[in-house]
Design a protein around this motif. Sequence first.
Motif, mmCIF file in Angstrom:
data_model
loop_
_atom_site.group_PDB
_atom_site.id
_atom_site.type_symbol
_atom_site.label_atom_id
_atom_site.label_comp_id
_atom_site.label_asym_id
_atom_site.label_seq_id
_atom_site.Cartn_x
_atom_site.Cartn_y
_atom_site.Cartn_z
ATOM 1 N N UNK A 1 -41.122 -8.541 18.200
ATOM 2 C CA UNK A 1 -39.734 -8.267 18.587
ATOM 3 C C UNK A 1 -39.711 -7.028 19.487
ATOM 4 N N UNK A 2 -38.675 -6.869 20.297
ATOM 5 C CA UNK A 2 -38.569 -5.645 21.111
ATOM 6 C C UNK A 2 -38.634 -4.375 20.264
ATOM 7 N N UNK A 3 -38.125 -4.420 19.047
ATOM 8 C CA UNK A 3 -38.165 -3.248 18.160
ATOM 9 C C UNK A 3 -39.581 -2.874 17.742
ATOM 10 N N UNK A 4 -40.552 -3.755 17.983
ATOM 11 C CA UNK A 4 -41.950 -3.437 17.663
ATOM 12 C C UNK A 4 -42.608 -2.603 18.750
ATOM 13 N N UNK A 5 -41.920 -2.392 19.851
ATOM 14 C CA UNK A 5 -42.460 -1.596 20.949
ATOM 15 C C UNK A 5 -42.732 -0.173 20.485
ATOM 16 N N UNK A 6 -43.967 0.272 20.664
ATOM 17 C CA UNK A 6 -44.370 1.605 20.205
ATOM 18 C C UNK A 6 -45.828 1.837 20.565
ATOM 19 N N UNK A 7 -46.258 3.083 20.389
ATOM 20 C CA UNK A 7 -47.678 3.389 20.401
ATOM 21 C C UNK A 7 -48.180 3.131 18.987
ATOM 22 N N UNK A 8 -49.250 2.363 18.884
ATOM 23 C CA UNK A 8 -49.814 2.026 17.588
ATOM 24 C C UNK A 8 -51.110 2.806 17.362
ATOM 25 N N UNK A 9 -51.225 3.354 16.167
ATOM 26 C CA UNK A 9 -52.382 4.171 15.800
ATOM 27 C C UNK A 9 -53.024 3.612 14.537
ATOM 28 N N UNK A 10 -54.348 3.677 14.486
ATOM 29 C CA UNK A 10 -55.009 3.434 13.218
ATOM 30 C C UNK A 10 -55.432 4.777 12.631
ATOM 31 N N UNK A 11 -55.578 4.772 11.328
ATOM 32 C CA UNK A 11 -55.923 5.994 10.617
ATOM 33 C C UNK A 11 -56.811 5.659 9.435
ATOM 34 N N UNK B 1 -47.943 8.922 6.400
ATOM 35 C CA UNK B 1 -48.647 9.539 7.528
ATOM 36 C C UNK B 1 -49.485 10.724 7.062
ATOM 37 N N UNK B 2 -48.919 11.540 6.174
ATOM 38 C CA UNK B 2 -49.581 12.781 5.775
ATOM 39 C C UNK B 2 -50.821 12.560 4.930
ATOM 40 N N UNK B 3 -51.057 11.340 4.506
ATOM 41 C CA UNK B 3 -52.227 11.053 3.670
ATOM 42 C C UNK B 3 -53.498 10.837 4.475
ATOM 43 N N UNK B 4 -53.395 10.725 5.780
ATOM 44 C CA UNK B 4 -54.532 10.346 6.617
ATOM 45 C C UNK B 4 -54.989 11.501 7.497
ATOM 46 N N UNK B 5 -56.227 11.936 7.357
ATOM 47 C CA UNK B 5 -56.742 13.011 8.215
ATOM 48 C C UNK B 5 -57.390 12.531 9.510
ATOM 49 N N UNK B 6 -57.758 11.265 9.565
ATOM 50 C CA UNK B 6 -58.472 10.758 10.738
ATOM 51 C C UNK B 6 -57.599 9.770 11.493
ATOM 52 N N UNK B 7 -57.484 9.990 12.810
ATOM 53 C CA UNK B 7 -56.581 9.193 13.640
ATOM 54 C C UNK B 7 -57.256 8.773 14.934
ATOM 55 N N UNK B 8 -56.893 7.589 15.408
ATOM 56 C CA UNK B 8 -57.299 7.168 16.729
ATOM 57 C C UNK B 8 -56.349 7.700 17.789
ATOM 58 N N UNK B 9 -56.635 7.343 19.028
ATOM 59 C CA UNK B 9 -55.861 7.861 20.150
ATOM 60 C C UNK B 9 -54.617 7.027 20.436
ATOM 61 N N UNK B 10 -54.544 5.847 19.862
ATOM 62 C CA UNK B 10 -53.370 5.008 20.026
ATOM 63 C C UNK B 10 -53.535 3.958 21.109
ATOM 64 N N UNK B 11 -52.803 2.874 20.939
ATOM 65 C CA UNK B 11 -52.752 1.813 21.941
ATOM 66 C C UNK B 11 -51.304 1.345 22.059
ATOM 67 N N UNK B 12 -50.841 1.177 23.288
ATOM 68 C CA UNK B 12 -49.431 0.880 23.530
ATOM 69 C C UNK B 12 -49.146 -0.613 23.371
#
Length: 124
Positions: free
Chosen positions: A85-95, A108-119
């Motif tokens: 859906x259009x509302x799913x538009x975002x930068x997506x990150x794995x952690x 969010x605060x539970x994860x110390x390791x993050x990727x750079x994101x994909x749009x």
Amino acid sequence: VQLVESGGGSVQAGGSLRLSCQAFGYSISWWYMGWGWFRQAPGKEREGVAAMSRDGTTTYADSVKGRFTVSKNGNTLYLQMNSLKPDDTAMYYCAAVISDTSRPVLAVQSYPYWGQGTQVTVSS
């Protein structure tokens, strides 16, 4: 731990995408890791989308239940996104987090390791 996402892109509403997140640099078995997918739209806070505990238990945000599926194969995490859906538009990150629990976590605060994101962009 280094995380590298891929698979983002632009699709029309109703379409599908599969995001991948490859993990590197952790010497202990990936079995001891918990995983999450998060997203952040412009002007909004980062929010949890899907999470998987170290034993494979999953949980999803209400907004994506029945449409998104998280899975893992070795050191690669996936997010299959259907009926976008259009509302799913975002930068997506794995952690990732070194975890001693079988409970998947969407905070969010539970994860110390993050990727750079994909749009991900979904047009109507």
